[in-house]
Design an enzyme around this catalytic site. Structure first.
Site, PDB file in Angstrom:
ATOM      1  N   THR A 151       0.843  -1.196   0.000  1.00 37.93           N
ATOM      2  CA  THR A 151       0.000   0.000   0.000  1.00 37.93           C
ATOM      3  C   THR A 151       0.873   1.238   0.000  1.00 37.93           C
ATOM      4  OG1 THR A 151      -1.736  -1.129   1.245  1.00 37.93           O
ATOM      5  CG2 THR A 151      -1.717   1.293   1.343  1.00 37.93           C
ATOM      6  N   GLY A 203       1.374  -3.721   4.302  1.00 35.01           N
ATOM      7  CA  GLY A 203       1.707  -5.107   4.631  1.00 35.01           C
ATOM      8  C   GLY A 203       0.485  -5.990   4.483  1.00 35.01           C
TER       9      GLY A 203
END
Length: 317
Positions: A151, A203
């Site tokens: 992200t 993550g």
């Protein structure tokens, strides 16, 4: 007052430079976050965000994005939006809504279309080739379908003391249709409070959301810890707790920025990030976990950068 900005991964750098240019000329932190993330969303070789992002199991690019204003606590988010050029802009618009500020799937896409946001097929030929290759590997080699979940998260502080945070991702590669992670969940993938600071995560969302880590980092900064202390104290004990009680922990990387322009990072993997402040030009760094409870940070090398550029543009077999 001072200004600063921090973003997750090497891919944040060019956008962060644009955001810093806005902040330098007394621009708003909210605009800096939006412009920085749009730069990442628009670049086709970043395969985990926006245009060129890797699709779900059915070959559709479903994207998650969120925005938070630390002055007002306004939050806007979209989950599973598709065929919209810049999800971060949709999330930012939604943050002004008291009702219906978080939208999912076809509803999010319909809202964006009806409110003038540009439609675009976000699946590039390159991303489709990567998807087709992975499908073959799953069938022929019995590999896990899940590979990649980075992200882009940006935290920004402007000269008026306002803190904003935004996230954007195409999510877990080969995810089941409708899956979402932490990136669009307030407190998990992002949080901002202009009286304290902000944080963003990247993550494995399924594990990050178990700890509400972005909220926890901001809370700890509010007790007087600097951002690095807050990141270390929030992330590493939780990773160990998760391993003990859940049996495993995915990849965790978090960045934070406080109202004084100080920053911090914690990660349990090799992690790159970009950061700039009023006194230091934007740079890319690489971080590693050290001794299980603190973070080692070094400037990135040109050799690493050259290898990265070559890797993300390499031909797909």
């Amino acid at each position: 007052m001072t200004y600063a900005m921090i973003g997750t991964w090497r891919m944040a750098y060019e956008g962060l430079c644009k955001g810093m240019d806005l902040l330098k000329t007394n621009g708003k932190s909210s605009d800096a976050v939006e412009e920085a993330i749009k730069e990442v969303e628009n670049y086709p070789f970043f395969k985990s965000v926006g245009y060129g992002g890797l699709p779900n199991a059915n070959g559709l690019v479903e994207m998650d994005s969120a925005f938070m204003n630390g002055d007002t606590f306004e939050v806007g988010a979209v989950m599973g939006i598709s065929d919209i050029k810049n999800p971060i802009s949709v999330a930012k618009r939604l943050s002004h809504e008291h009702f219906n500020s978080v939208m999912v799937g076809t509803g999010a896409t319909q809202y964006a279309s009806q409110n003038g946001f540009e439609r675009k097929n976000m699946l590039t030929d390159r991303a489709k080739k990567i998807w087709e290759k992975r499908k073959r590997e799953i069938a022929e080699k019995n590999l896990s379908p899940y590979d990649g979940h980075d992200t882009v998260g940006m935290v920004s502080l402007d000269q008026n003391g306002s803190v904003s945070v935004g996230t954007s991702t195409s999510g877990l590669f080969m995810k089941k249709p409708g899956r979402t992670g932490d990136s669009a969940l307030v407190g998990d993938g992002f949080y901002a409070d202009s009286e304290i600071g902000g944080a963003a995560a990247t993550g494995l969302g399924e594990d990050i959301m178990k700890g509400c880590l972005c909220y926890e980092i901001v809370r700890l900064m509010g007790t007087g810890l600097n951002p690095q202390e807050a990141c270390d104290q929030a992330v590493y004990p939780f990773v160990e707790k998760l391993k003990k009680r859940y049996g495993k922990a995915g990849e965790f990387s978090l960045v934070a920025l406080n109202k004084e322009g100080q920053w911090g990072v914690a990660t349990n993997v090799e992690f790159t990030f970009a950061v700039g402040t009023e006194t230091k030009e934007p740079k890319i760094y690489i971080a590693y976990p050290e001794d299980g409870n603190k973070t080692k940070i070094n400037p990135i090398t040109q050799e690493w950068l050259d290898a990265y550029e070559k890797r993300i543009k390499a031909p797909i077999d």
